[in-house]
Enzyme design. Structure first.
Site, mmCIF file in Angstrom:
data_model
loop_
_atom_site.group_PDB
_atom_site.id
_atom_site.type_symbol
_atom_site.label_atom_id
_atom_site.label_comp_id
_atom_site.label_asym_id
_atom_site.label_seq_id
_atom_site.Cartn_x
_atom_site.Cartn_y
_atom_site.Cartn_z
ATOM 1 N N TYR A 151 0.838 -1.206 0.000
ATOM 2 C CA TYR A 151 0.000 0.000 0.000
ATOM 3 C C TYR A 151 0.875 1.260 0.000
ATOM 4 C CZ TYR A 151 -2.979 3.793 1.630
ATOM 5 O OH TYR A 151 -3.613 5.004 1.759
ATOM 6 N N ARG A 158 1.515 6.573 -6.765
ATOM 7 C CA ARG A 158 0.365 7.443 -7.070
ATOM 8 C C ARG A 158 0.780 8.904 -7.031
ATOM 9 N NH1 ARG A 158 -4.972 7.083 -3.337
ATOM 10 N NH2 ARG A 158 -3.382 7.139 -1.699
ATOM 11 N N TYR A 210 -0.580 12.992 7.059
ATOM 12 C CA TYR A 210 -0.262 11.900 7.978
ATOM 13 C C TYR A 210 1.233 11.937 8.326
ATOM 14 C CZ TYR A 210 -4.652 9.181 7.367
ATOM 15 O OH TYR A 210 -5.945 8.728 7.366
ATOM 16 N N ARG A 223 -11.057 13.759 1.937
ATOM 17 C CA ARG A 223 -12.026 12.903 2.646
ATOM 18 C C ARG A 223 -13.362 12.814 1.921
ATOM 19 N NH1 ARG A 223 -9.174 9.681 5.991
ATOM 20 N NH2 ARG A 223 -7.643 10.902 7.142
ATOM 21 N N GLU A 323 -14.306 -0.746 6.011
ATOM 22 C CA GLU A 323 -14.239 0.620 5.487
ATOM 23 C C GLU A 323 -15.500 0.847 4.667
ATOM 24 O OE1 GLU A 323 -10.352 1.964 4.028
ATOM 25 O OE2 GLU A 323 -11.364 2.744 2.242
HETATM 26 C C1 3EB Z 1 -7.659 6.256 6.051
HETATM 27 O O1 3EB Z 1 -8.515 6.969 6.569
HETATM 28 C C2 3EB Z 1 -8.099 4.906 5.586
HETATM 29 O O2 3EB Z 1 -5.145 5.779 -0.067
HETATM 30 O O3 3EB Z 1 -6.743 6.449 -1.383
HETATM 31 C C3 3EB Z 1 -9.164 5.673 2.879
HETATM 32 C C4 3EB Z 1 -9.511 6.270 1.667
HETATM 33 C C5 3EB Z 1 -7.883 5.168 3.044
HETATM 34 C C6 3EB Z 1 -8.584 6.389 0.629
HETATM 35 C C7 3EB Z 1 -6.330 6.046 -0.287
HETATM 36 C C8 3EB Z 1 -6.964 5.289 1.995
HETATM 37 C C9 3EB Z 1 -7.301 5.893 0.801
HETATM 38 O O4 3EB Z 1 -6.481 6.594 5.934
HETATM 39 C C10 3EB Z 1 -7.477 4.495 4.313
#
Ligand code: 3EB
Length: 330
Positions: A151, A158, A210, A223, A323
């Site tokens: 990932y 990406r 992050y 989001r 999720e």
């Molecule tokens: C998170 O909140 C959960 O890498 O495109 C959620 C939505 C998550 C999209 C992405 C990853 C992605 O981090 C993981």
């Protein structure tokens, strides 16, 4: 390239959101309906139909027969192929999908980079350059340790492939691990000729911020995204993340509750009324097939009437069991 033969006056009106629904009809009649932009078929099986608008998604539905997902617009739809990329467009909207075999490109980093380079080049050249929503499905998403986890490699590729194309902000997105043995990366998106409005979750650190522990390159997504006319919210993959940390490790019910709180926080931050309804199709990705009936019961109880498609897939953090993503119409 120019959109079909549309009235130039109509192009200045806000673009009405595509309608997204789950259906159990046959693929051919879904494709034949007027305004069908995309048909997503989940898992293996089903007749082979050669239409760029039909995408066979590598995730298995837990239900049999599996419902299909339809995207529809009130406009004439054109479609075609360009190399590994398939697309359709109508009413100012663009569906584009690419599927690449990792073995031909050397792993998730290079493959993701290539997929995003091709996608943004194509989308940018068409006038439908505002990417509102992207889905990413790759195999063995949790394989590898620390920065070598697949990932995290995907996230790096990406970001490289996006380049400066998303300098104004990232699209809403989902990234889930499929369980297919073929190492293919699938990326598909919805773009528009008008921009949407990004929405973050005040309960969560924005993904692109992050801290280092989640990888060298933080995940590139928003989001949620309010679509141009303000008539729908495209909700990214949402899990039990609070701040930047995963909450309730290995506690399915608590993760589901926390996820619902996060979903409601997104609605509130988008200035939308609370709650989800019969017009809010949602997808729930479940890591362990043994959890499927508990997830189904929970969602039926807490989101009554909401169409939910349950898919078997791995979440990008090992401790996350479920999720949810989806759509909420105003
Ligand atoms: C998170 O909140 C959960 O890498 O495109 C959620 C939505 C998550 C999209 C992405 C990853 C992605 O981090 C993981």
């Amino acid at each position: 390239m120019i959109q079909g033969c549309e009235d130039p006056l109509l192009q200045t009106l806000p673009r009405q959101a595509p309608r997204v629904s789950y259906r159990l009809t046959d693929v051919a009649s879904a494709l034949a309906e007027p305004g069908t932009l995309a048909v997503l078929r989940f898992g293996s099986g089903g007749p082979a139909i050669d239409d760029p608008r039909l995408l066979q998604v590598a995730l298995e539905s837990v239900d049999s027969p599996a419902p299909m997902e339809l995207w529809q617009v009130d406009a004439e739809v054109q479609y075609g192929m360009q190399g590994a990329l398939r697309w359709s467009s109508g009413g100012g909207w663009l569906f584009a999908a690419i599927e690449l075999d990792e073995t031909e490109h050397g792993g998730p980093l290079r493959t993701a980079q290539l997929a995003y380079e091709q996608m943004h080049r194509f989308v940018g050249a068409r006038g439908t350059q505002h990417v509102t929503r992207v889905w990413n499905y790759l195999g063995a998403i949790n394989q590898g340790e620390d920065d070598a986890e697949r990932y995290k490699q995907f996230c790096e590729g990406r970001a490289r492939g996006m380049g400066s194309f998303f300098a104004d902000g990232f699209p809403a997105a989902t990234a889930i691990g499929h369980l297919d043995s073929a190492p293919r990366l699938q990326v598909y998106l919805l773009a528009c000729d008008q921009p949407g409005t990004r929405v973050e979750n005040p309960r969560q650190v924005s993904a692109w911020r992050y801290p280092r522990q989640y990888g060298r390159t933080p995940p590139s997504f928003a989001r949620a995204m309010v679509l141009p006319a303000g008539d729908a919210l495209a909700i990214s993959g949402t899990a039990a993340v609070v701040g930047h940390a995963s909450a309730h490790h290995d506690d399915l019910d608590a993760q589901l509750e926390e996820t619902l709180v996060n979903l409601e926080a997104l609605l509130a931050n988008a200035h939308m009324a609370a709650g989800f309804d019969t017009r809010s199709p949602m997808k729930a990705y479940v890591r362990n097939s043994g959890d499927v009936s508990r997830v189904r019961d929970f969602l039926q109880r807490r989101l009554p009437g909401v169409p939910v498609l349950l898919l078997h897939g791995d979440i990008c953090r090992r401790e996350l069991l479920v999720e949810i993503d989806g759509w909420r119409y105003a």
